[in-house]
Write a protein that holds these residues in place. Structure first.
Motif, PDB file in Angstrom:
ATOM      1  N   SER A  15       9.752 -14.692   3.639  1.00  0.00           N
ATOM      2  CA  SER A  15      11.014 -15.013   2.965  1.00  0.00           C
ATOM      3  C   SER A  15      10.998 -13.638   2.854  1.00  0.00           C
ATOM      4  O   SER A  15      10.297 -12.938   2.901  1.00  0.00           O
ATOM      5  N   GLU A  16      12.468 -12.804   3.128  1.00  0.00           N
ATOM      6  CA  GLU A  16      13.007 -11.503   2.374  1.00  0.00           C
ATOM      7  C   GLU A  16      12.395 -11.056   1.757  1.00  0.00           C
ATOM      8  O   GLU A  16      11.775 -10.118   1.472  1.00  0.00           O
ATOM      9  N   ALA A  17      12.154 -12.341   0.556  1.00  0.00           N
ATOM     10  CA  ALA A  17      11.759 -11.524  -0.771  1.00  0.00           C
ATOM     11  C   ALA A  17      10.485 -11.079  -0.875  1.00  0.00           C
ATOM     12  O   ALA A  17       9.773 -10.284  -1.322  1.00  0.00           O
ATOM     13  N   ALA A  18       9.856 -12.016  -0.701  1.00  0.00           N
ATOM     14  CA  ALA A  18       8.053 -11.382   0.105  1.00  0.00           C
ATOM     15  C   ALA A  18       7.683 -10.600   0.604  1.00  0.00           C
ATOM     16  O   ALA A  18       7.358  -9.714   0.795  1.00  0.00           O
ATOM     17  N   GLN A  19       8.431 -10.227   1.852  1.00  0.00           N
ATOM     18  CA  GLN A  19       8.533  -9.389   2.696  1.00  0.00           C
ATOM     19  C   GLN A  19       9.229  -8.328   1.740  1.00  0.00           C
ATOM     20  O   GLN A  19       7.778  -7.148   1.944  1.00  0.00           O
ATOM     21  N   SER A  20       9.831  -7.891   1.020  1.00  0.00           N
ATOM     22  CA  SER A  20      10.330  -6.485   0.502  1.00  0.00           C
ATOM     23  C   SER A  20       9.299  -6.247  -0.969  1.00  0.00           C
ATOM     24  O   SER A  20       8.468  -5.109  -0.804  1.00  0.00           O
ATOM     25  N   GLU A  21       8.536  -7.230  -0.865  1.00  0.00           N
ATOM     26  CA  GLU A  21       7.328  -7.191  -2.118  1.00  0.00           C
ATOM     27  C   GLU A  21       6.150  -6.771  -0.797  1.00  0.00           C
ATOM     28  O   GLU A  21       5.495  -5.920  -1.863  1.00  0.00           O
ATOM     29  N   LEU A  22       5.767  -7.426  -0.024  1.00  0.00           N
ATOM     30  CA  LEU A  22       4.941  -6.682   0.852  1.00  0.00           C
ATOM     31  C   LEU A  22       5.020  -5.455   1.490  1.00  0.00           C
ATOM     32  O   LEU A  22       3.735  -4.955   0.981  1.00  0.00           O
ATOM     33  N   LEU A  23       6.595  -4.929   1.209  1.00  0.00           N
ATOM     34  CA  LEU A  23       6.752  -2.925   1.973  1.00  0.00           C
ATOM     35  C   LEU A  23       6.148  -2.345   0.707  1.00  0.00           C
ATOM     36  O   LEU A  23       5.896  -1.622   1.046  1.00  0.00           O
ATOM     37  N   GLU A  24       6.168  -2.974  -0.452  1.00  0.00           N
ATOM     38  CA  GLU A  24       6.702  -2.088  -1.657  1.00  0.00           C
ATOM     39  C   GLU A  24       4.451  -1.931  -1.414  1.00  0.00           C
ATOM     40  O   GLU A  24       4.072  -0.815  -2.088  1.00  0.00           O
ATOM     41  N   LEU A  25       4.063  -2.813  -1.534  1.00  0.00           N
ATOM     42  CA  LEU A  25       2.628  -2.814  -1.827  1.00  0.00           C
ATOM     43  C   LEU A  25       2.473  -2.413  -1.182  1.00  0.00           C
ATOM     44  O   LEU A  25       1.084  -1.105  -0.918  1.00  0.00           O
ATOM     45  N   CYS A  26       3.232  -2.447   0.581  1.00  0.00           N
ATOM     46  CA  CYS A  26       1.794  -1.241   1.512  1.00  0.00           C
ATOM     47  C   CYS A  26       2.135  -0.177   1.358  1.00  0.00           C
ATOM     48  O   CYS A  26       1.860   1.189   1.213  1.00  0.00           O
ATOM     49  N   GLU A  27       3.782   0.108   0.602  1.00  0.00           N
ATOM     50  CA  GLU A  27       3.426   1.835   0.461  1.00  0.00           C
ATOM     51  C   GLU A  27       2.718   2.264  -0.619  1.00  0.00           C
ATOM     52  O   GLU A  27       2.570   3.154  -0.634  1.00  0.00           O
ATOM     53  N   GLN A  29      -0.369   1.074  -1.203  1.00  0.00           N
ATOM     54  CA  GLN A  29      -1.178   1.778  -0.856  1.00  0.00           C
ATOM     55  C   GLN A  29      -1.358   2.846   0.232  1.00  0.00           C
ATOM     56  O   GLN A  29      -2.355   3.823  -0.335  1.00  0.00           O
ATOM     57  N   PHE A  30      -0.137   2.786   0.605  1.00  0.00           N
ATOM     58  CA  PHE A  30       0.116   4.932   1.890  1.00  0.00           C
ATOM     59  C   PHE A  30      -0.412   5.696   1.069  1.00  0.00           C
ATOM     60  O   PHE A  30      -0.698   5.864   0.908  1.00  0.00           O
ATOM     61  N   ALA A  31       1.030   5.528  -0.341  1.00  0.00           N
ATOM     62  CA  ALA A  31       0.877   6.929  -1.016  1.00  0.00           C
ATOM     63  C   ALA A  31      -0.332   7.120  -1.822  1.00  0.00           C
ATOM     64  O   ALA A  31      -0.476   8.673  -2.163  1.00  0.00           O
ATOM     65  N   LYS A  35      -2.725  10.345  -1.596  1.00  0.00           N
ATOM     66  CA  LYS A  35      -3.252  11.084  -2.729  1.00  0.00           C
ATOM     67  C   LYS A  35      -5.055  11.757  -2.320  1.00  0.00           C
ATOM     68  O   LYS A  35      -5.355  12.356  -2.760  1.00  0.00           O
ATOM     69  N   LEU A  36      -5.363  10.075  -1.666  1.00  0.00           N
ATOM     70  CA  LEU A  36      -6.622  10.579  -2.222  1.00  0.00           C
ATOM     71  C   LEU A  36      -7.035  11.476  -0.445  1.00  0.00           C
ATOM     72  O   LEU A  36      -8.429  12.757  -1.287  1.00  0.00           O
TER      73      LEU A  36
END
Length: 266
Positions: A15-27, A29-31, A35-36
Motif C-alpha cells: 500500500s502507499e503507507a507501507a511504500q512510504s515507510e519502506l522508502l524512509e527506511l531505505c533513505e 540506511q543509505f544515509a 556516513k560510514l
C-alpha cells in the motif's frame, strides 16, 4: 541489482503507507552508508605504509566489528506488517530456491551412488562366477588325483622312461649312421696313395669311431657330472679329437691336455 528489483516488485504490491515507510527506511540506511563511507575515506590517509602494521590494524578492526555485532540486539526491519510479510515471503522464496538446489545435488549424488552400486554388484557377480569356476576346477583335480594311485603313477613314469630310452636309441642310431657316412674311420689304402698323402704306413686297428667317442663323452657327463673329463689314449684318432675341439663340441682340460670333456650346451 537483483535485490533492488525484488524490492521494487515487492513495493509495487504494498500500500502507499507501507511504500512510504519502506522508502524512509531505505533513505535512512543509505544515509548511514554514506556516513560510514566518509569515515572510511577520512581514515585512509592515516593508514601506515607497513604491510605488517596494516594487517594488525585490519585484524583489530575486524575484532572490534565482531564485538560490536555481538553486542547489537536484533530489531525488526519495520513496524509495518505488510513490509514484514513481503520480506518474509522474499526470504522464504530464497530459502526454497536454496533447498531446491540442495535437493538437486542430493539427487545427482544419489544417482551417481546408484550407478556405482550397480557396477560394484556386477563386478561382485563376476568374481563370484570366477570363484565358483575355480572351486569346480579344484574339485575336479582333486577327484582325478584320487583316481590315480601310486601304482598308476609308477607305471606311467616307467612307460615314459621306456619311451625316452627308445627315442634316445633312435637318435643315437641316426647319429651313428650320419657319422659313419660322413666321418668314417681311416682305412688302409694303397702304398702309392699313402706316399702321396704322407699318411703313416700303419694305422691302429683299435681306433674307435666318432660316434663312440661322443657316446663316451655323454656317458661320462651323465654318470659322473662332478668329473666329466675322459683321458685320451691310442684308441682316440687325433683328427677326430681335433675336430671336436675346433667346432666347440668338446673342451680340453686346462691343466692336462690329454683330458677332454663334452661342452656344456645349456
Amino acid at each position: 541489482m537483483g535485490e533492488v528489483r525484488a524490492g521494487g516488485e515487492a513495493a509495487a504490491q504494498l500500500s502507499e503507507a507501507a511504500q512510504s515507510e519502506l522508502l524512509e527506511l531505505c533513505e535512512e540506511q543509505f544515509a548511514q552508508l554514506e556516513k560510514l563511507q566518509d569515515e572510511i575515506i577520512l581514515c585512509e590517509p592515516d593508514i601506515c605504509a607497513s604491510p605488517q602494521e596494516q594487517s594488525v590494524n585490519r585484524l583489530l578492526a575486524t575484532d572490534a566489528e565482531l564485538k560490536q555485532w555481538l553486542s547489537v540486539q536484533p530489531s525488526l526491519l519495520a513496524a509495518n506488517s505488510e513490509i514484514l510479510l513481503e520480506a518474509g515471503k522474499d526470504e522464504m522464496l530464497k530459502l526454497c530456491s536454496d533447498l531446491e538446489m540442495v535437493v538437486s545435488c542430493c539427487e545427482a549424488k544419489r544417482d551417481k551412488l546408484r550407478e556405482t552400486k550397480e557396477l560394484e554388484q556386477k563386478w561382485l557377480e563376476e568374481k563370484k562366477q570366477v570363484l565358483l569356476a575355480t572351486n569346480d576346477h579344484i574339485e575336479r583335480l582333486r577327484v582325478e588325483k584320487e583316481k590315480f594311485s601310486e601304482q598308476n603313477v609308477f607305471l606311467d613314469t616307467k612307460a615314459k622312461i621306456k619311451k625316452m630310452t627308445v627315442y634316445q636309441g633312435k637318435l643315437m642310431e641316426s647319429l651313428g649312421d650320419i657319422l659313419e657316412k660322413h666321418a668314417p674311420l681311416p682305412q688302409d689304402e694303397s702304398s702309392a696313395s699313402r706316399k702321396k698323402k704322407n699318411i703313416p704306413q700303419e694305422i691302429n686297428e683299435d681306433l674307435i669311431s666318432l660316434s663312440e667317442i661322443l657316446e663316451v663323452l655323454m656317458n661320462k657327463v651323465i654318470n659322473t657330472p662332478h668329473d666329466p673329463y675322459i683321458t685320451l689314449d691310442h684308441t682316440f684318432w687325433p683328427p677326430y679329437v681335433e675336430m671336436l675341439l675346433r667346432y666347440g663340441i668338446a673342451v680340453r682340460h686346462k691343466e692336462n691336455n690329454f683330458k677332454i670333456r663334452l661342452e656344456t650346451f645349456f
